[in-house]
Write a protein that holds these residues in place. Structure first.
Motif, short mmCIF file in Angstrom:
data_model
loop_
_atom_site.label_atom_id
_atom_site.label_comp_id
_atom_site.label_asym_id
_atom_site.label_seq_id
_atom_site.Cartn_x
_atom_site.Cartn_y
_atom_site.Cartn_z
N GLY A 54 33.31 59.28 47.49
CA GLY A 54 33.80 59.99 46.32
C GLY A 54 34.94 59.32 45.58
O GLY A 54 35.48 59.90 44.64
N LEU A 55 35.32 58.13 45.99
CA LEU A 55 36.39 57.40 45.30
C LEU A 55 35.89 56.02 44.88
O LEU A 55 35.03 55.43 45.53
N ALA A 56 36.44 55.53 43.79
CA ALA A 56 36.13 54.18 43.31
C ALA A 56 37.45 53.44 43.11
O ALA A 56 38.41 53.99 42.59
N LEU A 57 37.46 52.19 43.52
CA LEU A 57 38.66 51.36 43.45
C LEU A 57 38.33 50.08 42.70
O LEU A 57 37.25 49.51 42.86
N ALA A 58 39.28 49.61 41.90
CA ALA A 58 39.10 48.34 41.21
C ALA A 58 40.43 47.59 41.18
O ALA A 58 41.50 48.18 41.06
N THR A 59 40.31 46.28 41.28
CA THR A 59 41.46 45.38 41.12
C THR A 59 41.08 44.30 40.14
O THR A 59 39.99 43.74 40.23
N ALA A 60 41.97 44.05 39.19
CA ALA A 60 41.74 43.03 38.17
C ALA A 60 42.86 41.98 38.27
O ALA A 60 44.02 42.33 38.52
N VAL A 61 42.50 40.71 38.07
CA VAL A 61 43.46 39.61 38.18
C VAL A 61 43.18 38.62 37.06
O VAL A 61 42.02 38.34 36.74
N ALA A 62 44.25 38.07 36.48
CA ALA A 62 44.11 37.04 35.45
C ALA A 62 45.36 36.19 35.43
O ALA A 62 46.45 36.63 35.82
N LEU A 63 45.21 34.96 34.95
CA LEU A 63 46.36 34.10 34.71
C LEU A 63 46.79 34.28 33.26
O LEU A 63 45.96 34.44 32.38
N SER A 64 48.09 34.22 33.04
CA SER A 64 48.65 34.40 31.70
C SER A 64 49.69 33.34 31.44
O SER A 64 50.40 32.91 32.35
N GLU A 65 49.79 32.94 30.21
CA GLU A 65 50.79 31.95 29.80
C GLU A 65 52.12 32.58 29.38
O GLU A 65 53.06 31.89 29.07
N ARG A 66 52.16 33.92 29.36
CA ARG A 66 53.40 34.62 28.99
C ARG A 66 53.62 35.81 29.88
O ARG A 66 52.80 36.43 30.40
N ALA A 91 45.03 40.44 25.16
CA ALA A 91 44.84 39.30 26.07
C ALA A 91 45.23 38.00 25.37
O ALA A 91 45.92 37.16 25.95
N ALA A 92 44.82 37.83 24.12
CA ALA A 92 45.15 36.61 23.37
C ALA A 92 46.65 36.51 23.13
O ALA A 92 47.23 35.42 23.20
N ALA A 93 47.30 37.63 22.87
CA ALA A 93 48.74 37.63 22.58
C ALA A 93 49.58 37.15 23.75
O ALA A 93 50.66 36.60 23.55
N VAL A 94 49.09 37.35 24.97
CA VAL A 94 49.85 36.92 26.15
C VAL A 94 49.23 35.68 26.79
O VAL A 94 49.62 35.30 27.90
N GLY A 95 48.27 35.08 26.13
CA GLY A 95 47.63 33.88 26.67
C GLY A 95 46.89 34.15 27.96
O GLY A 95 46.88 33.32 28.86
N CYS A 96 46.26 35.30 28.03
CA CYS A 96 45.56 35.72 29.24
C CYS A 96 44.19 35.07 29.29
O CYS A 96 43.40 35.19 28.36
N GLY A 97 43.92 34.40 30.40
CA GLY A 97 42.62 33.77 30.60
C GLY A 97 41.58 34.78 31.02
O GLY A 97 41.82 35.99 30.97
N PRO A 98 40.43 34.32 31.49
CA PRO A 98 39.40 35.26 31.93
C PRO A 98 39.93 36.22 33.00
O PRO A 98 40.76 35.83 33.82
N VAL A 99 39.45 37.43 32.96
CA VAL A 99 39.87 38.46 33.91
C VAL A 99 38.81 38.58 34.99
O VAL A 99 37.63 38.77 34.70
N ALA A 100 39.23 38.47 36.24
CA ALA A 100 38.34 38.70 37.38
C ALA A 100 38.53 40.13 37.85
O ALA A 100 39.65 40.66 37.82
N VAL A 101 37.45 40.76 38.29
CA VAL A 101 37.53 42.14 38.75
C VAL A 101 36.72 42.32 40.03
O VAL A 101 35.68 41.68 40.22
#
Length: 125
Positions: free
Chosen positions: A113-125, A96-106
């Motif tokens: 019987g199924l689980a779904l997740a989506t993750a989003v973050a802003l990155s500087e690279r 995350a630090a290497a790509v300048g990734c900010g906090p990750v929202a999930v």
């Protein structure tokens, strides 16, 4: 330039149940942090949602094929209001630090019987 990074994953609750049945504590300790286990009460549906969250975050971080990210380096825990938040450590935090990734929202969901997740973050690279 700021970019948006996303990751999504779908996990079967039965796979978590099978992992626990086959390997018990070894499986749980290899995949989930103590805090995740505490937050979920080891409920397979909630654990499957955390697993999907971890995988979604790892996809967002885009490691190379040679870069292993231990699943416990990504923790999906509950904040004081009960909302899921991502905590990165070890290799995941380094990526995350290497790509300048900010906090990750999930966002997590589980049903039938199924689980779904989506993750989003802003990155500087």
């Amino acid at each position: 330039m700021t970019t948006i990074r996303t990751g999504t994953d779908l996990a079967a609750v039965d796979d978590v149940v099978a992992g626990i049945a086959a390997h018990g504590e070894r499986y749980l300790a290899r995949v989930f942090t103590p805090r995740e286990r505490s937050d979920t009460g080891d409920d397979p549906e909630r654990l499957a949602a955390r697993f999907a969250g971890k995988e979604a975050v790892i996809k967002l971080l885009r490691p190379t094929r040679d870069e292993a990210v231990p699943l416990t380096d990504v923790a999906v825990v509950l904040d004081a209001s009960g909302a899921p938040v991502v905590e990165l450590s070890g290799r995941a935090a380094e990526l995350a630090a290497a790509v300048g990734c900010g906090p990750v929202a999930v966002s997590l969901s589980h049903e039938r019987g199924l689980a779904l997740a989506t993750a989003v973050a802003l990155s500087e690279r």
